[in-house]
Design a protein around this motif. Structure first.
Motif, PDB file in Angstrom:
ATOM      1  N   SER A   1      28.130  76.626  44.360  1.00 27.27           N
ATOM      2  CA  SER A   1      26.974  75.872  43.860  1.00 27.27           C
ATOM      3  C   SER A   1      26.517  74.837  44.874  1.00 27.27           C
ATOM      4  CB  SER A   1      27.326  75.194  42.534  1.00 27.27           C
ATOM      5  OG  SER A   1      27.624  76.143  41.534  1.00 27.27           O
ATOM      6  N   VAL A   2      27.474  74.190  45.539  1.00 26.79           N
ATOM      7  CA  VAL A   2      27.116  73.218  46.571  1.00 26.79           C
ATOM      8  C   VAL A   2      26.364  73.908  47.704  1.00 26.79           C
ATOM      9  CG1 VAL A   2      28.027  71.659  48.325  1.00 26.79           C
ATOM     10  CG2 VAL A   2      28.992  71.630  46.023  1.00 26.79           C
TER      11      VAL A   2
ATOM     12  N   ALA B   1      28.940  74.651  37.022  1.00 25.59           N
ATOM     13  CA  ALA B   1      29.456  74.612  38.390  1.00 25.59           C
ATOM     14  C   ALA B   1      30.966  74.427  38.426  1.00 25.59           C
ATOM     15  CB  ALA B   1      28.779  73.494  39.173  1.00 25.59           C
ATOM     16  N   LEU B   2      31.528  73.779  37.404  1.00 32.93           N
ATOM     17  CA  LEU B   2      32.966  73.524  37.371  1.00 32.93           C
ATOM     18  C   LEU B   2      33.723  74.531  36.511  1.00 32.93           C
ATOM     19  CD1 LEU B   2      32.832  69.639  37.064  1.00 32.93           C
ATOM     20  CD2 LEU B   2      33.238  70.993  39.120  1.00 32.93           C
TER      21      LEU B   2
ATOM     22  N   VAL C   1      26.645  67.936  39.954  1.00 38.67           N
ATOM     23  CA  VAL C   1      27.652  67.750  38.909  1.00 38.67           C
ATOM     24  C   VAL C   1      27.027  67.157  37.654  1.00 38.67           C
ATOM     25  CG1 VAL C   1      29.772  66.526  38.296  1.00 38.67           C
ATOM     26  CG2 VAL C   1      29.542  67.556  40.572  1.00 38.67           C
TER      27      VAL C   1
ATOM     28  N   ILE D   1      25.373  66.657  45.852  1.00 36.98           N
ATOM     29  CA  ILE D   1      26.563  67.061  45.100  1.00 36.98           C
ATOM     30  C   ILE D   1      26.670  66.273  43.798  1.00 36.98           C
ATOM     31  CG2 ILE D   1      29.086  67.086  45.137  1.00 36.98           C
ATOM     32  CD1 ILE D   1      28.913  67.653  48.142  1.00 36.98           C
ATOM     33  N   GLY D   2      26.384  64.968  43.858  1.00 37.90           N
ATOM     34  CA  GLY D   2      26.437  64.161  42.643  1.00 37.90           C
ATOM     35  C   GLY D   2      25.444  64.630  41.597  1.00 37.90           C
TER      36      GLY D   2
ATOM     37  N   PHE E   1      32.163  75.913  42.061  1.00 39.40           N
ATOM     38  CA  PHE E   1      31.661  74.623  42.532  1.00 39.40           C
ATOM     39  C   PHE E   1      31.254  74.697  43.999  1.00 39.40           C
ATOM     40  CE2 PHE E   1      32.567  70.440  44.495  1.00 39.40           C
ATOM     41  CZ  PHE E   1      31.546  69.721  43.893  1.00 39.40           C
TER      42      PHE E   1
ATOM     43  N   GLN F   1      24.467  70.175  36.405  1.00 39.99           N
ATOM     44  CA  GLN F   1      24.958  71.542  36.219  1.00 39.99           C
ATOM     45  C   GLN F   1      26.475  71.625  36.190  1.00 39.99           C
ATOM     46  OE1 GLN F   1      23.017  74.387  38.939  1.00 39.99           O
ATOM     47  NE2 GLN F   1      21.576  72.778  39.478  1.00 39.99           N
ATOM     48  N   GLY F   2      27.128  70.480  35.961  1.00 40.63           N
ATOM     49  CA  GLY F   2      28.579  70.454  36.033  1.00 40.63           C
ATOM     50  C   GLY F   2      29.261  71.412  35.075  1.00 40.63           C
TER      51      GLY F   2
END
Length: 452
Positions: free
Chosen positions: A302-303, A83-84, A76, A72-73, A299, A79-80
């Motif tokens: 994406s996870v 993804a966000l 972000v 997850i880190g 998000f 691709q944050g």
């Protein structure tokens, strides 16, 4: 001291109204909405001193949480920006392709019309049910569902002002002959039956699985009657005794909606599920999604997508299966060793639940306060029937508590049941119960007739 006034100016006792100032402003659909008996138990069931056999939570601690955290880190960090961000109402194309690959494993592939174009990503399986209800249910419509059935589905259908009519089950799942009778009876009464809602594999709450032969019979009956089939399959990959039968959607291209979720096989907190719908319905589902939530979480999707593409998720499924099989066996052994004569229960080949039937005359809902006082929690069977029946039954979860807690929970529950039996022996019948609807299992005490 002043009286407590209602919204219409009188006391509660004088007017018969509640303290809710908005009672006369609610939409009619609110009348059918009731609190989930499972949610109502959570406040006390989650206390550390209480052994909870009530919830349906997967054992998330079995995940490699450090590795998931790293994924997850990295997601972000790299691709944050996407993804966000907002996403598509239908869901991420990459995830929809991965979902199709997952469904192909169980026979739902291109040969039966499965395509990423016809997958709609949802906020868990619950939103999938809500979308189906929004599209197909008018007030007064009838939904046929197994009895007992998933409490969350009952809430959705009741909020849509539909009538749920239960179809009996036995240890081979929904009974086809009973389904035909239910369809004929509703039509004789002039009611419009819209669809059959079914959890054919490792059913919640009963734990039973629709047999291979019956799957074809149920599909044939619904096809002849012109009924849609809503197949809910959250547990199909959590089997412990060989391969589960192929899903209904793997057998028929038309008229079957397939719903599933990553909540039981990965992480319920991400709230990612999906619907595979007939192509003609796909656009309407997307429109309903956009009106409801705009788009599912980019998000969370994406996870899930990253988890499926970078981590050994198939091995993780095996880990879950092994853990749950051990805990299921612990529960069944404890029930056999400790529960009083006259108690029966199902023997699930997968999933998360055992459905138990108490000795004659006992009421699982009335027993709840005494069970909580004895520091054990379960879900009374009434929560799984639209008409409030099921008083003699209860659902027990084995996925979350460790084996030693499961056995201790059954020990406490057995003590409560024994107390109830002793009280009944002294004071006699404490009130009427609904008709007994047992799902017996060889090896259980005093087996009775199948639920029919």
């Amino acid at each position: 001291m002043t009286n407590c006034l209602s919204s219409r100016g009188g006391t509660v006792a004088e007017t018969g109204t509640t303290l809710d100032d908005y009672t006369d402003r609610y939409a009619q659909r609110i009348i059918g909405m009731t609190a989930s008996e499972i949610r109502a138990l959570f406040a006390v069931a989650n206390r550390p001193e209480v052994v909870s056999l009530a919830g349906g939570m997967p054992y998330i601690s079995a995940l490699p949480l450090d590795a998931v955290g790293e994924v997850i880190g990295e997601l972000v960090a790299k691709q944050g920006a996407s993804a966000l961000q907002y996403g598509l109402g239908q869901g991420m194309p990459e995830l929809r392709e991965q979902i199709c690959a997952l469904m192909a494993d169980v026979g739902i592939d291109a040969s039966v019309g499965a395509s990423p174009d016809d997958v709609v990503v949802t906020i868990g399986g619950q939103q999938a049910l809500d979308l189906i209800a929004r599209l197909f249910l008018d007030p007064g419509d009838v939904v046929l569902a197994e009895g007992p059935t998933y409490v969350g589905a009952l809430g959705v259908f009741q909020a849509a002002q539909a009538q749920v009519v239960h179809v009996p089950m036995d240890h081979d799942g929904l009974i086809p002959a009973a389904l035909e009778v239910a369809i004929e009876e509703q039509r004789r009464l002039g009611r419009r039956v819209k669809f059959l809602y079914t959890i054919p594999t490792y059913q919640n709450p009963a734990g039973v699985t629709l047999s291979e032969e019956r799957r074809e019979q149920v599909l044939d009956i619904c096809e002849r009657a012109g009924l849609l089939v809503i197949e809910d399959d959250p547990y199909g990959r959590l089997g412990f005794e060989g391969e589960a039968p192929r899903p209904l959607r793997a057998r028929r291209r038309d008229g079957v909606f397939y719903l599933s979720t990553f909540s039981k096989t990965f992480a319920p907190g991400l709230r990612v599920g999906w619907i595979l719908a007939p192509h003609a319905v796909r656009d309407k589902l997307v429109i309903a999604t956009e009106a409801n939530i705009l788009c599912p979480s980019n998000f969370a999707q994406s996870v899930v997508s990253t988890y499926l593409s970078t981590m050994p998720w198939r091995q993780q499924l095996k880990t879950y299966q092994q853990i749950y099989a051990e805990r299921r066996d612990t529960l069944l052994t404890a029930l056999s060793d400790l529960m009083p004569e006259g108690t029966t229960w199902t023997h699930p080949a997968g999933g998360l639940f055992v459905w138990a039937t108490l000795p004659a005359g006992l009421n699982s809902k009335a027993m709840v306060p005494r069970a909580i006082a004895a520091r054990v929690a379960y879900v009374p069977g009434t929560g799984f029937y639209a008409d409030g029946t099921g008083q003699q039954h209860l659902r027990l979860n084995f996925s979350f508590p460790p084996p030693e807690r499961i056995r201790e929970g059954v020990r406490r529950l057995a003590g409560v049941v024994e107390q109830e039996l002793a009280t009944r022996a002294v004071f006699g019948d404490t009130g009427p119960l609904d008709a007994v609807t047992e799902l017996p299992r060889p090896g259980a005490h005093a087996p009775g007739p199948d639920l029919a």
